[in-house]
Design a protein around this motif. Structure first.
Motif, PDB file in Angstrom:
ATOM      1  N   SER A  31     118.198   8.576 107.841  1.00  0.00           N
ATOM      2  CA  SER A  31     119.546   9.170 107.824  1.00  0.00           C
ATOM      3  C   SER A  31     119.595  10.473 108.607  1.00  0.00           C
ATOM      4  O   SER A  31     120.627  11.138 108.625  1.00  0.00           O
ATOM      5  CB  SER A  31     119.964   9.408 106.377  1.00  0.00           C
ATOM      6  N   HIS A 126     124.254   2.993  97.240  1.00  0.00           N
ATOM      7  CA  HIS A 126     124.384   4.454  97.286  1.00  0.00           C
ATOM      8  C   HIS A 126     124.968   4.995  95.986  1.00  0.00           C
ATOM      9  O   HIS A 126     125.774   4.342  95.324  1.00  0.00           O
ATOM     10  CB  HIS A 126     125.277   4.874  98.459  1.00  0.00           C
ATOM     11  N   THR A 182     122.001   2.833 101.513  1.00  0.00           N
ATOM     12  CA  THR A 182     121.021   3.692 102.175  1.00  0.00           C
ATOM     13  C   THR A 182     119.723   2.980 102.571  1.00  0.00           C
ATOM     14  O   THR A 182     118.937   3.543 103.327  1.00  0.00           O
ATOM     15  CB  THR A 182     120.614   4.874 101.275  1.00  0.00           C
ATOM     16  N   HIS A 210     125.105   4.571 107.458  1.00  0.00           N
ATOM     17  CA  HIS A 210     123.823   4.443 108.158  1.00  0.00           C
ATOM     18  C   HIS A 210     123.956   3.800 109.532  1.00  0.00           C
ATOM     19  O   HIS A 210     123.292   4.206 110.483  1.00  0.00           O
ATOM     20  CB  HIS A 210     122.824   3.646 107.302  1.00  0.00           C
ATOM     21  N   LYS A 236     124.159  10.485 111.046  1.00  0.00           N
ATOM     22  CA  LYS A 236     123.000   9.583 111.029  1.00  0.00           C
ATOM     23  C   LYS A 236     122.856   8.929 112.407  1.00  0.00           C
ATOM     24  O   LYS A 236     122.612   9.627 113.376  1.00  0.00           O
ATOM     25  CB  LYS A 236     123.167   8.574 109.887  1.00  0.00           C
ATOM     26  N   ARG A 367     110.688   4.776 102.763  1.00  0.00           N
ATOM     27  CA  ARG A 367     111.721   4.345 103.717  1.00  0.00           C
ATOM     28  C   ARG A 367     111.457   5.034 105.048  1.00  0.00           C
ATOM     29  O   ARG A 367     111.240   6.242 105.100  1.00  0.00           O
ATOM     30  CB  ARG A 367     113.077   4.742 103.145  1.00  0.00           C
TER      31      ARG A 367
HETATM   32  N1  DSN Z   1     121.088  10.838 101.773  1.00  0.00           N
HETATM   33  C1  DSN Z   1     121.501   9.706 102.560  1.00  0.00           C
HETATM   34  C2  DSN Z   1     120.357   8.861 102.961  1.00  0.00           C
HETATM   35  O1  DSN Z   1     119.297   9.429 103.166  1.00  0.00           O
HETATM   36  O2  DSN Z   1     120.456   7.665 103.099  1.00  0.00           O
HETATM   37  C3  DSN Z   1     122.557   8.915 101.923  1.00  0.00           C
HETATM   38  O3  DSN Z   1     123.562   9.730 101.455  1.00  0.00           O
END
Ligand code: DSN
Length: 424
Positions: A31, A126, A182, A210, A236, A367
């Motif tokens: 993100s 989310h 997310t 995203h 993002k 992630r």
């Molecule tokens: N904080 C964001 C992320 O990292 O996906 C989503 O709000």
């Protein structure tokens, strides 16, 4: 930074340290991204001195002649970038974050106590889509106001089975269905989601925070044909500053504007809105399409390489900019692994994975994403080196000597690539 250094060296030094960190570490949080110098200049401008409650030509304070032109221009660019007809779609560019944008949509379209159905958080959803913990603890404000329910991935495959989603929607009968989140690495079938919402008489909101940049570039599919509302953040894959936008079919646009202001906020962040405008112009260039394609190519390469090294990649790969490693088969934990990687200058975040039995603060996965690395000009060849670094660190995560050796190597590697906004 001359003036700031002279006036407030403490803060200036901390900013310089952060600049250094952004140069020396590999940024793999999906993100996050690096904005251009032009975006930084717009965001750091005198626009932040102005109060502009209201909308273009409908302001509560005088002196908004330039702000009006800026906001109108940004809205025009936003609609153009996503190929939308101004007669059919409205856009609000004032929400400061994605969560506020989503809350504004609910405020406009549904009533407190109504049901919202979103993607289960552990499966990639989310917080602002109505998250409450499995024990019932209402973590997000949205789950305190509305009644949340969820749809789930097929655990064995890590992807949605849309027949199951439809069954769930028919059982729950929500007033709004939300897609996006997310950590879902696959494209969402927006057509199917729109059809399901229609069948149960729910609004369909696609949250593409995203994927916004990938959708704009035509690298991921677009939800606009099928959704009533599309929300997104701008920082993002779209590579703008912090901020958010709400696109809505014209019949909902007025209610959404009212929900944003005066419903949820006062003066908009004019400087951030201008920065979004700059990013939107950048995203219209052919070079942005090349960038977005490379983001996905890099993520696919990274996923494949890690898979070859024996990692369990949730859903077996990715269609976009992010991938999720389920570390359970390696007997590693998300928290420990993310900490070890940070010590080696590789920045990822711990994350829940489908079917997770760990806790949100110590989940079973990590992630990874490629938007920021790609903004630094990295390609498939660099993904090979990065996959090697990640594997080495994860396999030696308790070995301090090995981690500190890797940290030096990663730093030297990272420093070869200019950071947009700082070095280019
Ligand atoms: N904080 C964001 C992320 O990292 O996906 C989503 O709000």
């Amino acid at each position: 930074m001359k003036q700031l250094t002279k006036q407030d060296s403490k803060l200036a030094n901390l900013i310089k340290k952060e600049q250094q960190r952004q140069r020396e570490q590999l940024q793999l949080i999906p993100s996050e991204n690096y904005v251009s110098k032009a975006v930084l200049q717009a965001v750091g401008s005198v626009l932040m001195n102005k109060y502009s409650e209201g909308y273009v030509q409908k302001r509560y304070y005088q002196g908004n002649v330039n702000i009006d032109k800026i906001e109108a221009l940004v809205k025009k660019r936003a609609l153009k970038l996503f190929g939308l007809d101004e007669e059919k779609w409205g856009v609000n560019v004032q929400p400061p974050t994605g969560s506020v944008a989503n809350l504004a949509v609910y405020t406009a379209l549904i009533k407190p106590g109504d049901k919202m159905m979103g993607m289960f958080l552990y499966d990639g959803g989310h917080l602002s889509h109505g998250w409450q913990l499995p024990d019932g603890k209402k973590v997000s404000f949205t789950s305190q106001i509305y009644k949340p329910c969820y749809y789930y991935v097929d655990i064995s495959k890590g992807v949605f089975d849309y027949e199951q989603v439809e069954k769930q929607a028919k059982k729950e009968k929500p007033q709004i269905i939300i897609s996006g989140g997310t950590a879902y690495p696959r494209e969402i079938n927006y057509k199917k989601m729109g059809q399901i919402a229609k069948k149960v008489g729910a609004y369909y909101m696609a949250d593409i925070a995203h994927e916004a940049g990938l959708v704009a570039a035509g690298v991921n599919s677009s939800p606009f044909k099928y959704a009533d509302i599309v929300t997104m953040t701008t920082r993002k894959t779209l590579r703008g500053p912090i901020g958010a936008m709400i696109f809505s079919r014209k019949k909902y646009a007025e209610a959404i504007d009212r929900a944003v202001f005066p419903g949820l906020q006062g003066g908009p962040l004019n400087h951030s809105i201008a920065g979004i405008g700059v990013a939107l112009k950048e995203a219209m260039q052919s070079s942005f399409k090349v960038y977005a394609r490379q983001v996905v190519a890099n993520a696919k390469t990274l996923a494949k390489l890690l898979q070859k090294m024996g990692y369990n990649i949730s859903s077996g790969g990715t269609d976009k900019h992010l991938l999720l490693i389920d570390l359970r088969s390696k007997n590693m934990t998300g928290k420990q692994s993310a900490l070890a990687l940070e010590q080696a200058n590789i920045i990822v975040n711990k994350n829940t994975v489908p079917g997770d039995t760990g806790k949100p603060w110590n989940p079973s996965g990590i992630r990874l994403g490629t938007p920021a690395l790609t903004s630094r000009g990295m390609k498939e060849k660099q993904m090979e080196e990065i996959a090697g670094f990640i594997n080495h660190v994860l396999e030696h995560q308790t070995d301090k000597k090995e981690i500190s050796r890797a940290a030096k190597q990663v730093k030297a590697f990272a420093k070869q690539f200019p950071v947009p906004g700082l070095d280019s």
